[in-house]
Scaffold this active site. Sequence first.
Site, mmCIF file in Angstrom:
data_model
loop_
_atom_site.group_PDB
_atom_site.id
_atom_site.type_symbol
_atom_site.label_atom_id
_atom_site.label_comp_id
_atom_site.label_asym_id
_atom_site.label_seq_id
_atom_site.Cartn_x
_atom_site.Cartn_y
_atom_site.Cartn_z
ATOM 1 N N PHE A 65 -1.725 68.415 41.710
ATOM 2 C CA PHE A 65 -1.499 69.426 40.737
ATOM 3 C C PHE A 65 -2.407 70.610 41.231
ATOM 4 O O PHE A 65 -3.559 70.184 41.568
ATOM 5 C CB PHE A 65 -1.902 68.933 39.071
ATOM 6 N N ASP A 89 -6.971 61.120 39.272
ATOM 7 C CA ASP A 89 -6.534 62.162 38.201
ATOM 8 C C ASP A 89 -5.382 61.221 37.621
ATOM 9 O O ASP A 89 -4.517 60.761 38.174
ATOM 10 C CB ASP A 89 -5.842 63.316 38.947
ATOM 11 N N TYR A 143 -3.958 65.913 26.341
ATOM 12 C CA TYR A 143 -3.093 66.692 25.400
ATOM 13 C C TYR A 143 -1.638 66.002 25.940
ATOM 14 O O TYR A 143 -0.785 66.732 25.040
ATOM 15 C CB TYR A 143 -3.130 68.002 25.634
ATOM 16 N N LYS A 144 -1.340 65.225 26.864
ATOM 17 C CA LYS A 144 -0.105 64.952 27.196
ATOM 18 C C LYS A 144 0.255 63.446 26.448
ATOM 19 O O LYS A 144 0.385 63.696 25.102
ATOM 20 C CB LYS A 144 -0.115 64.502 28.704
ATOM 21 N N ARG A 187 11.894 67.908 34.101
ATOM 22 C CA ARG A 187 11.082 66.887 33.654
ATOM 23 C C ARG A 187 11.629 66.598 32.116
ATOM 24 O O ARG A 187 11.675 67.497 31.503
ATOM 25 C CB ARG A 187 9.766 67.047 33.834
#
Length: 427
Positions: free
Chosen positions: A131, A212, A237-238, A387
Site C-alpha cells: 500500500f 503491516d 477501521y477495516k 474488491r
Amino acid sequence: MSKKDLLNKTFAQTLDSDDELRSYRKEFYLQPGTIYFDGNSLGLLSKRAEQALHTVIESWKTYGIDGWLKGENPWFYFPEKLGKMTAPLIGAKPSEVIVTGSTTVNLHQIVSTFYKPEGKRTKILADELNFPTDIYALKSQLKIRGLHPEEHLVQVKSRDGLTLDQEDIIEAMTDDVALIVLAGVLYRSGQILDMKRITEEAHKRGILVAFDLCHSIGAIPHSLSDWGVDYAFWCSYKHLNGGPGAVAGMYVNEKHFSASPGLAGWFSSDKNKQFDMEHDLTPAPNAGAMQMGTPNLLSAAPLLGSLSMFAEAGIDRIRKKSLKLTDYMIDLINLELGDFGFKIGNPLDSVQRGGHVFLEHEEAARICKALKENGVIPDFRTPNGIRLAPVALYNTFEEVWEVVQILKKIMKEEQYKKFENKRDVVA
C-alpha cells in the site's frame, strides 16, 4: 455438491441457518436495500461500538478531568486495555500490544526506533505491491537519514502483478538489508504471506521484520509472538470495525522492550513516572513506550465495543466463516460469470487467501458504479480491480448469492455502459 445446488438461493439460505455467528448480524447498523461488501475498507458501525463511544462521552460529562483515573474505563490506561483486548487476535502477549496512532504514524515510529543502518547493512526491503502509505513512509525515513530511496529501498517484484513469490522475498534478503516491511495480507489480491517462514528466514540472516496487518487483523488468526515477529502495525477501521479514523495499533516483541522510542512523547513514559514532569524520559517497560502524544479517546472508544464481539466470537470461528463465504462467492463467480470477462485475482488456495475476493475486469470502475446503483457497496482499486469483502460478523451467504446475481444482470444488460470508466475522487 451439484451445480444446481450451488446456484439455488435455498442453498445459501441453508448455509445461513447453519451459521453459528449469525446472531452478530443484528449487532450492526445495516441500511435497508443495501448489501455492504466494503468492510475491508471501512467496517460498519455496531451498536456496541456506538455505546462504547457514548460511555466515554458520558465519563467526560460526569468526571471532567477526573475521567483520566475514574469511571469504568479510566482514560490513562485505555490504550493498554484495548491492547490487551487486541492481543488474542494477533497471538501476542498483552504487554506487546498498544492501541495508538495511525498506520503511517506507527510505521514511522517502528522505523525511527529500530532501523539502525550500520556499515553495509543499510537497506530496507519491501515490495512493489505494498500500500502506498508504507512506501511513502519508508522513503521519507531514508531521506531523513541522508540515504537515497533508489539505492536503499529494495522492492521485491511481483511475477504476475497480483501476488508475491515468497522465494523471491527470501532471495532478496541479502546481507545489506537491515529491516523488512511487508504486508501480512496484500491489499489488492488478498494474498496471505507466510509470516512465520519469512520471519525465520530473516532472522537467520540477522534482519528485523515488521508486518503491516491492516488487511489481516480481524480477518485471519496470527501467532506473532510464537513466530518471533519483531514488530507489526495496523489500522482499526477495516475488519476491526473501529470507525473512520479509528486509533490504530502496534505490536513490539518483548525482546525489544529495552529500546527507547525513536519518536518520543510524554505518553512514551513509564506510567508511574509520567507526571513527575522530568525532561529525561523513562520509557514504559512494554509496547506502551511506542506511544507519543495524548491518546485520542473519542477515536479509540468504539474499539471497546467492537473488540468485545471478537472476544466472544473468536478469531478462529470468524476465519472459518470468512473462508466459507469467499469460497462460496468464488464458486458462484466461476459458474455464473464465466462469459463476462472476469478474472479472479485471489489465490484460490484458502491457506493463502485473506478476507476478500478480488476481481479484475477492464470495465471495473464502471461495474463498481453499476453495483452501487443496484444497492451493492463494493471497492474499486485502480486500474481494473473490484474488491468484494463478505464480512463474517455481518454478511450472509444469501447476500453473496444476491451480489453474484446482480453482477450477472449488470453484465447481461450492459448497465455499466451508462457510467464513465474512471474512479471517483475516493475509490
